[in-house]
Design a protein around this motif. Structure first.
Motif, short mmCIF file in Angstrom:
data_model
loop_
_atom_site.label_atom_id
_atom_site.label_comp_id
_atom_site.label_asym_id
_atom_site.label_seq_id
_atom_site.Cartn_x
_atom_site.Cartn_y
_atom_site.Cartn_z
N HIS A 150 36.38 16.69 36.30
CA HIS A 150 36.09 15.44 35.60
C HIS A 150 34.61 15.40 35.27
O HIS A 150 33.77 15.84 36.06
N VAL B 148 44.27 8.05 38.38
CA VAL B 148 43.53 8.97 37.51
C VAL B 148 43.29 8.38 36.13
O VAL B 148 42.21 8.52 35.55
N GLU C 166 39.77 16.59 44.12
CA GLU C 166 39.82 16.00 42.78
C GLU C 166 39.89 17.07 41.70
O GLU C 166 39.30 18.14 41.83
N ALA D 213 36.08 14.99 47.60
CA ALA D 213 35.79 15.49 46.25
C ALA D 213 36.45 16.84 45.98
O ALA D 213 36.76 17.17 44.83
N ASN E 276 39.58 5.77 45.93
CA ASN E 276 39.07 6.76 44.99
C ASN E 276 40.10 7.85 44.77
O ASN E 276 41.08 7.98 45.52
N VAL E 277 39.88 8.65 43.74
CA VAL E 277 40.86 9.66 43.34
C VAL E 277 41.03 10.72 44.41
O VAL E 277 42.15 11.15 44.72
N TRP F 125 35.85 8.21 41.12
CA TRP F 125 35.79 9.59 41.61
C TRP F 125 34.88 9.67 42.83
O TRP F 125 33.74 9.19 42.81
#
Length: 486
Positions: A301, A222, A298, A295, A111-112, A228
């Motif tokens: 978004h 991305v 990140e 998170a 995940n990002v 995410w």
């Protein structure tokens, strides 16, 4: 008899109907063993391979994000390999293109948030450790004969400090990987500089290759089918709220249902899965905390801003787990071996079902708030209904029915046995009512804990700027309902 055909000798035998049949010689023992082993090996290999392929296919079909992640890793490695295959690019990084490939392998995550976390940790730790290593090397060269002593002491002190920082919980959650890279890079630069002349140039080349690798990872993770961590955490909270509501309704309905033999097996399995949904909430603490930490790395978004309050998701998860503990005890009440009289169930059934329904409606409304990122316009009414149901259940608890039909077989003296009969009846009634009283107390406690979850979600909605619900509040305008207690 024997016949010769095309230079080949063939044996035939005569049968009763006057015809002949070809006589096939029987294979030897060694050949039969070989054929048996061949069939056995082929059967085992084919079955194992088919089973493995089916498992691999199910993994990808159940979670396509894993397939997407594998494709992105392959794409990133293909792109970064260009620096190794093309001579101008290879010479441009001083022959250290392999460090870019190694960077992609170790920092690319599913995940990002995890990829950003590792990339930032690796770059910052490499720059910081490289700078300190060069400084220590310069100090060591100026110290003359004490050069080895200075390098050894610096490696010990910085390695000790960086390793000790990994035991600090707040630091470990976000910078554990960076501390490990710091130890590795500082040791390589400071110790390797003792035998390397162009240390600064080597450090610059290493930093440039690491920057190339991390840049490729960030761009691909991305802009190509991003996954995410924040969205995954948000959906996890939604699912857990729905599972709590299903488990609550299922436990109470299962307890007060009539004893009937069900003929639908699929329906029974579905009901059993819903009853056990609270276990997913109890086991999600580690996942929630890990996703909340990722998170925070990140960028903005979707409906999540840059400084989205991810910490509140951990708070909401803790509030839900407190409700799940109540539901775990409720499920134990459902499996009691002591049978509760029907009249006791009828006395409490309506009030308990009403409170269960009101509580599950609040949980589902919270789920809708999280799903649509909108504030609820009817939450005050739902909480008021739940509090009213709690008061009604408490009033019902005060009027427990007492069984008085049983009498002793011999009553020699009514005055002497009057007290004993009353005590016997009371003890019997308490024994019968005790399981239901336990369930009632758990439902009341669960309602109080649900209010804590409501407050946590409301806090998230205010800090995250959830949109106002466009639906108008429904209800009787003449009836004034008190607001939720804060």
């Amino acid at each position: 008899m024997a016949s010769q055909e095309a230079g080949k000798l063939e044996w035939r035998i005569s049968v009763d109907n006057g015809t002949t049949e070809r006589l096939v010689p029987r294979a030897g023992l060694s050949k039969r063993i070989f054929l048996w082993l061949k069939d056995l090996v082929m059967k085992v290999i084919v079955e194992r391979m088919a089973e493995f392929m089916m498992k691999a296919w199910r993994i990808g079909a159940d979670d396509p994000a894993k397939v997407v992640h594998c494709l992105k890793v392959g794409l990133a490695l293909s792109l970064v390999s260009i620096f190794y295959y093309m001579r101008p690019l290879y010479d441009g990084v001083g022959g250290n293109a392999m460090w870019a490939i190694m960077t992609v392998v170790v920092v690319f995550e599913s995940n990002v948030g995890a990829t950003f976390c590792k990339c930032v940790n690796r770059v910052v730790a490499t720059i910081l450790a490289g700078s300190l290593g060069i400084a220590v090397h310069w100090v060591a060269t100026q110290s003359g004969k004490a050069e080895v002593f200075v390098i050894g002491c610096s490696v010990f002190l910085f390695a000790f400090a960086a390793t000790y920082s990994r035991f600090v919980p707040s630091f470990k959650a976000r910078f554990d990987y960076g501390a490990m890279i710091f130890i590795l890079t500082f040791s390589l630069v400071s110790v390797g500089g003792y035998r390397v002349d162009k240390l600064v140039e080597l450090a610059q080349q290493r930093v440039s290759t690491i920057a190339i690798g991390t840049s490729i990872c960030i761009i691909i993770t991305v802009f190509f089918c991003p996954i995410w961590a924040g969205s995954q955490l948000h959906r996890l909270i939604e699912r857990n709220l729905e599972k709590l509501a299903d488990s609550l309704d299922g436990c109470v309905a299962e307890y007060f249902k009539e004893n009937e033999v069900s003929t639908n097996r699929n329906e029974d399995e579905d009901t059993s899965m819903k009853l056990q949904g609270f276990k997913c909430v109890l086991n999600s603490k580690g996942t929630e905390e890990a996703m909340a930490n990722l998170a925070r790395w990140e960028p903005a978004h979707g409906s999540f801003n840059f400084r989205h309050p991810w910490k509140l998701y951990v708070k909401i998860g803790a509030a839900m787990r407190r409700c799940a503990y109540c539901l775990e005890n409720l499920s134990i009440c459902v499996s009691y071996e002591t049978e509760t009289p029907d009249q006791v169930k009828k006395h409490f059934g309506e009030a308990c079902m009403k409170l269960s329904s009101a509580s599950s409606k609040i949980l589902r409304e919270l789920m809708e708030m999280m799903k649509n990122t909108r504030k609820s316009s009817k939450m005050d009414f739902l909480v008021f209904d739940m509090n009213s149901a709690v008061q009604e259940l408490q009033e019902t608890l005060k009027t427990v029915p007492i069984e008085t039909k049983k009498k002793p077989e011999e009553v020699p003296s009514e005055e002497e046995n009057k007290v004993d009969n009353e005590e016997r009846n009371t003890l019997m009634s308490l024994h019968e009512v005790l399981p239901v009283a336990t369930l009632v107390s758990l439902l009341i406690e669960n309602a109080a804990r649900i209010q804590t979850a409501v407050e946590a979600v409301d806090e998230l909605a205010n800090l995250a700027d959830f949109e106002q619900d466009s639906k108008k509040k429904t209800g009787d305008n003449n009836t004034k309902q008190p607001p939720r207690s804060s």
